[in-house]
Scaffold this active site. Structure first.
Site, PDB file in Angstrom:
ATOM      1  N   PRO A  47     -48.803  18.970 -34.657  1.00  0.00           N
ATOM      2  CA  PRO A  47     -50.222  18.528 -35.370  1.00  0.00           C
ATOM      3  C   PRO A  47     -50.399  18.503 -36.846  1.00  0.00           C
ATOM      4  O   PRO A  47     -49.753  19.485 -37.255  1.00  0.00           O
ATOM      5  CB  PRO A  47     -50.809  19.619 -34.318  1.00  0.00           C
ATOM      6  CG  PRO A  47     -50.003  20.136 -33.351  1.00  0.00           C
ATOM      7  CD  PRO A  47     -48.611  19.931 -33.832  1.00  0.00           C
ATOM      8  N   LYS A  48     -50.922  17.612 -37.305  1.00  0.00           N
ATOM      9  CA  LYS A  48     -51.410  18.123 -38.777  1.00  0.00           C
ATOM     10  C   LYS A  48     -52.647  18.733 -38.769  1.00  0.00           C
ATOM     11  O   LYS A  48     -53.778  18.569 -38.454  1.00  0.00           O
ATOM     12  CB  LYS A  48     -51.625  16.452 -39.107  1.00  0.00           C
ATOM     13  CG  LYS A  48     -51.851  16.697 -40.756  1.00  0.00           C
ATOM     14  CD  LYS A  48     -52.109  15.063 -41.504  1.00  0.00           C
ATOM     15  CE  LYS A  48     -52.268  15.283 -42.865  1.00  0.00           C
ATOM     16  NZ  LYS A  48     -53.279  16.247 -43.278  1.00  0.00           N
TER      17      LYS A  48
END
Length: 362
Positions: A47-48
């Site tokens: 995930p960013k």
């Protein structure tokens, strides 16, 4: 002249402190280039996280939190010093500082509360550390003890990072999720946005840590919207339009929502003449924005316009009632009525509990 020795130096709020680490400091974090689709191959997908990039430096109880720009964050997040001390006694960890908000079961990242933590008054820093405590999401380990891990492939570094989380660490330390399945990454891309995350990062599993290089791939959300041009700022050289300021109708009120930067040079010059008939002597008081704590001595004056022009823009996220980042110009929309440019036109992601993301992270 800097030399690559075990004894390196890093600035903290007390001055210079010597560290016995196998990396030359300061470290330039590895960066990412943008892509429109999730790549497939020998990648690890994460995930960013939408926070402040942070390099955690721990050396025998001393802690420094350094930003992507190599500026110390330690002063602004004093509660994270004790959090970081639960990591191994000598290590460098690549991470993100985040702040979450919302009721239990409905938590998400809060960019507004995170940026509010950068404040010059020490008393307010202490107060915010208690009222909106930050957390650290870890995604790489660059040094451990006497070992410089940056030449090793990410697959090995990740395994070492996971082993650190087998120990007793502070609950405000989190290990980011990782999958080597692009189908899982696509699912995360859709679901995790509802928790305030920014997209997905793809990391080559077999490559070394490349300081300062755009060796990663980031895939961020991209949407379009129509907005009203409510004003502009001059370019930094005083010539041409530097940025266009945007508004959207919320009920019967027109509110500022962000701006367009990165206009082509020719367009900057042309806009001065094209916008001249719309210039107002005074701005609508409802469109004034409070001065940002990041502005410093920067000139934040702007030229108000009669809100008649509609523009289509590309954006990634909406934070509250503002675009999270500067938006991109796509085209003018003379066919659109300014009154039709409303906040409720913008699609918002389905709410997703941030705690579920942390749980996935192990």
């Amino acid at each position: 002249m800097r030399t690559r020795l075990h004894t390196c130096y890093v600035i903290d709020t007390r001055g210079m402190m010597a560290t016995m680490l196998p990396l030359e400091l300061p470290i330039s974090p590895m960066l990412a280039r943008s892509a429109t689709a999730i790549p497939e191959g020998d990648f690890g997908y994460e995930p960013k996280w939408d926070g402040f990039r942070c390099l955690i430096v721990v050396d025998d109880g001393r802690v420094e939190l350094a930003s992507r720009g190599k500026k110390p964050l330690t002063r602004y997040f004093p509660e994270l010093v004790d959090v970081a001390r639960t990591l191994p006694a000598r290590c460098v960890i690549d991470s993100e500082v985040v702040v979450r908000t919302g009721d239990v079961g409905h938590e998400r990242l809060s960019w507004d509360q995170l940026t509010a933590r950068i404040h010059p008054a020490e008393s307010r820093v202490r107060m915010l550390a208690e009222s909106t405590p930050a957390e650290l999401v870890c995604f790489d380990v660059l040094a451990l003890g006497d070992d410089d891990l940056t030449p090793r492939p990410f697959r090995e570094r990740r395994a070492l990072l996971e082993s650190l989380f087998d120990g007793e660490l502070h609950p405000s330390l989190h290990l980011t999720a990782l999958s080597e399945d692009p189908a899982v990454a696509r699912d995360w891309f859709e679901r995790f946005e509802g928790a305030g995350l920014d997209g997905v990062v793809a990391k080559p599993m077999g490559e070394a840590y490349q300081q300062g290089k755009r060796a990663l791939t980031k895939i961020k959300h991209r949407r379009t919207a129509e907005a009203v041009v409510v004003g502009y700022r001059l370019g930094t050289n005083g010539e041409g339009v530097g940025s266009l300021l945007l508004g959207l109708h919320d009920g019967d009120q027109l509110v500022r929502v962000g701006g367009i930067v990165g206009l082509p040079n020719a367009m900057r010059r042309e806009l001065i003449d094209e916008l001249a008939p719309l210039v107002l002597e005074e701005a609508d008081p409802g469109l004034e924005s409070p001065r940002s704590r990041f502005a410093g001595s920067k000139d934040t004056s702007w030229v108000p316009l009669d809100p008649q022009l509609v523009v289509e823009v590309a954006f990634d996220q909406l934070e509250g009632n503002r675009f999270r980042h500067a938006v991109s110009f796509l085209r003018w929309r003379p066919d659109r009525d300014p009154e039709s440019c409303r906040l409720d036109q913008i699609e918002r992601p389905i709410s997703y509990d941030l705690a579920e993301v942390f749980a996935t992270s192990g």
